[in-house]
Enzyme design. Structure first.
Site, short mmCIF file in Angstrom:
data_model
loop_
_atom_site.label_atom_id
_atom_site.label_comp_id
_atom_site.label_asym_id
_atom_site.label_seq_id
_atom_site.Cartn_x
_atom_site.Cartn_y
_atom_site.Cartn_z
N THR A 12 0.83 -1.22 0.00
CA THR A 12 0.00 0.00 0.00
C THR A 12 0.86 1.25 0.00
O THR A 12 0.46 2.29 -0.53
CB THR A 12 -0.93 -0.02 1.23
OG1 THR A 12 -1.77 -1.16 1.12
CG2 THR A 12 -1.79 1.21 1.33
N TYR B 233 -8.13 0.82 -3.84
CA TYR B 233 -6.87 1.23 -4.45
C TYR B 233 -6.13 -0.01 -4.92
O TYR B 233 -6.53 -1.14 -4.63
CB TYR B 233 -6.01 2.00 -3.44
CG TYR B 233 -5.54 1.15 -2.29
CD1 TYR B 233 -6.36 0.91 -1.19
CD2 TYR B 233 -4.28 0.53 -2.31
CE1 TYR B 233 -5.95 0.09 -0.14
CE2 TYR B 233 -3.86 -0.28 -1.28
CZ TYR B 233 -4.69 -0.50 -0.19
OH TYR B 233 -4.29 -1.31 0.83
N SER C 259 1.39 -7.34 -0.80
CA SER C 259 2.11 -8.41 -0.09
C SER C 259 1.28 -9.68 0.06
O SER C 259 1.79 -10.71 0.48
CB SER C 259 2.63 -7.92 1.26
OG SER C 259 1.59 -7.77 2.17
N THR D 261 1.63 -4.47 4.24
CA THR D 261 1.50 -4.83 5.66
C THR D 261 0.88 -6.21 5.86
O THR D 261 1.04 -6.81 6.92
CB THR D 261 0.64 -3.79 6.40
OG1 THR D 261 -0.66 -3.75 5.82
CG2 THR D 261 1.28 -2.42 6.36
N1 ASP Z 1 -2.76 -5.50 0.75
C1 ASP Z 1 -1.74 -4.54 1.07
C2 ASP Z 1 -0.40 -5.26 1.06
O1 ASP Z 1 -0.10 -5.98 1.97
C3 ASP Z 1 -2.00 -3.92 2.38
C4 ASP Z 1 -0.94 -2.98 2.88
O2 ASP Z 1 0.14 -2.84 2.36
O3 ASP Z 1 -1.21 -2.32 3.90
O4 ASP Z 1 0.32 -5.09 0.15
#
Ligand code: ASP
Length: 378
Positions: free
Chosen positions: A62, A75, A108, A141
């Protein structure tokens, strides 16, 4: 008169010398200056030779996400390049000489062992060759705790390795990415961060890879270290370190992924009321070398599931009992007779981190008691 002019020139030379020494002292004391006001930009210029070299390895998430408008919830992760992210924190150039490398650009949820191995090898290369004094990894995350814990086991350096992400995409109102990235660079550039293993810096907090967990799907304050607590804080580049993490990691870790191309299959099976046994049997049939049970409570499960675990162990599959509960130890022989069934207790590790440790442990032939010891030490 002559005598006076000599004294004056001596006086001037001394003042110059003193000023020079003070200026150099300030350069040398740069790391400490990050922990006291005023911040260090007073004394250093970008490109200064005393600045540490920080390499940012970007993987997506993100923090590199973008949306069509600043207020929209939907997004796409992994859209913005590392160069654009560095450009968004111009003040970071006062903390370090910064270089960026794009390792991947994925949400991720799509992080893979392939990318994780690439990351680990690159960190080992950069830190060993002294091309980097510290490493920052931008990462989504969702699976950050898994990558952080994996790297904590297999990177062979005492230099700071810091993961950072954000909960709001780069295009959002009050995007949290730029300040998180600035703080992560400040931690990676801080000599006092050495020896703390792999860390995560977000929302002013420094977490150890071993203890952190993601606890909210949406909140900016999404990471916690419920069992051990945070290891420090970082606010606008001012760092404080509270303690050294207690487990084995980094240069002291016995694990290595040098030359490793893939990791053995380890599945996670989630326990619940009236849990059937067939997912455990299916996992064995599909070739899993290890199974982690996300058990109820202290790593418990139905009698049927326990019988399936025993069948798996008898076929040479390593079965670890972890827990779906957010915090607390999973101990040996509490309600389950691990000695009789042959299962391993995960102690502090949640299911996803247990899977990482077991995957790395299974790169080598080990007896169950040796694997149990790893779960107590790492
Ligand atoms: N889905 C996203 C990821 O893990 C969420 C984030 O980065 O907060 O890439």
């Amino acid at each position: 008169m002559k005598k006076f002019s000599i004294s004056l020139s001596t006086f001037c030379t001394s003042v110059l010398l003193f000023t020079n020494i003070m200026a150099q002292t300030q350069y040398r004391e740069l790391p400490d200056a990050t922990r006291v006001a005023p911040p260090i930009e007073k004394t250093v210029a970008p490109g200064d030779k005393y600045l540490p070299n920080i390499v940012i390895l970007a993987t997506g998430g993100t923090i590199a996400g973008s949306a069509a408008s600043s207020t929209q919830a939907g997004y796409t992760s992994g859209q913005v390049t590392i160069d654009a992210m560095i450009a968004a924190v111009p003040d970071a150039k006062k903390l370090a000489n910064i270089k960026g490398e794009q390792i991947s650009n994925v949400g991720s949820q799509d992080m893979s062992f392939d990318i994780m191995l690439k990351l680990a090898n690159r960190i080992n290369e950069l830190t060993k060759s002294n091309a980097a004094d510290g490493i920052v990894i931008t990462h989504g995350t969702d699976t950050m705790e898994e990558t952080a814990y994996f790297l904590n086991l297999v990177v062979k350096t005492d230099k700071p390795v810091v993961l950072v992400g954000s909960m709001r995409p780069s295009t959002a109102l009050s995007a949290d990415g730029p300040l998180n990235l600035y703080d992560a660079i400040a931690v990676a550039a801080d000599p006092e961060a050495k020896g703390h293993g792999v860390m995560l810096v977000m929302n002013d907090q420094i977490h150890s890879a071993q203890s952190l967990v993601k606890v909210s799907t949406t909140a900016v304050q999404t990471f916690m270290s419920p069992l051990r607590g945070i290891i420090g804080s970082s606010a606008y580049g001012h760092n404080e370190f509270y303690r050294i993490p207690h487990k084995i990691y980094g240069a002291n870790s016995e694990f290595s992924v040098e030359g490793v191309k893939t990791l053995p299959r380890v599945d996670i099976v989630y326990a619940c009321v009236d849990m059937p046994a067939d997912l455990i049997d299916a996992s064995v049939q599909r070739g899993a070398k290890g199974i982690v049970i996300a058990g109820v409570g202290n790593g418990n499960m139905t009698k049927a599931a326990l019988d399936a675990c025993q069948r798996a162990v008898q076929k040479g599959v390593v079965v670890v009992r972890s827990s779906r509960v957010a915090t607390g130890d999973i101990g040996r022989n509490v309600e389950v007779d691990d000695n009789k069934i042959g299962t391993i207790a995960s102690y502090e590790l949640n299911p996803q981190k247990s899977r990482i440790l077991l995957s790395v442990a299974l790169l080598k032939q080990r007896k169950p008691e040796e694997i149990q010891k790893l779960f107590m030490e790492y």
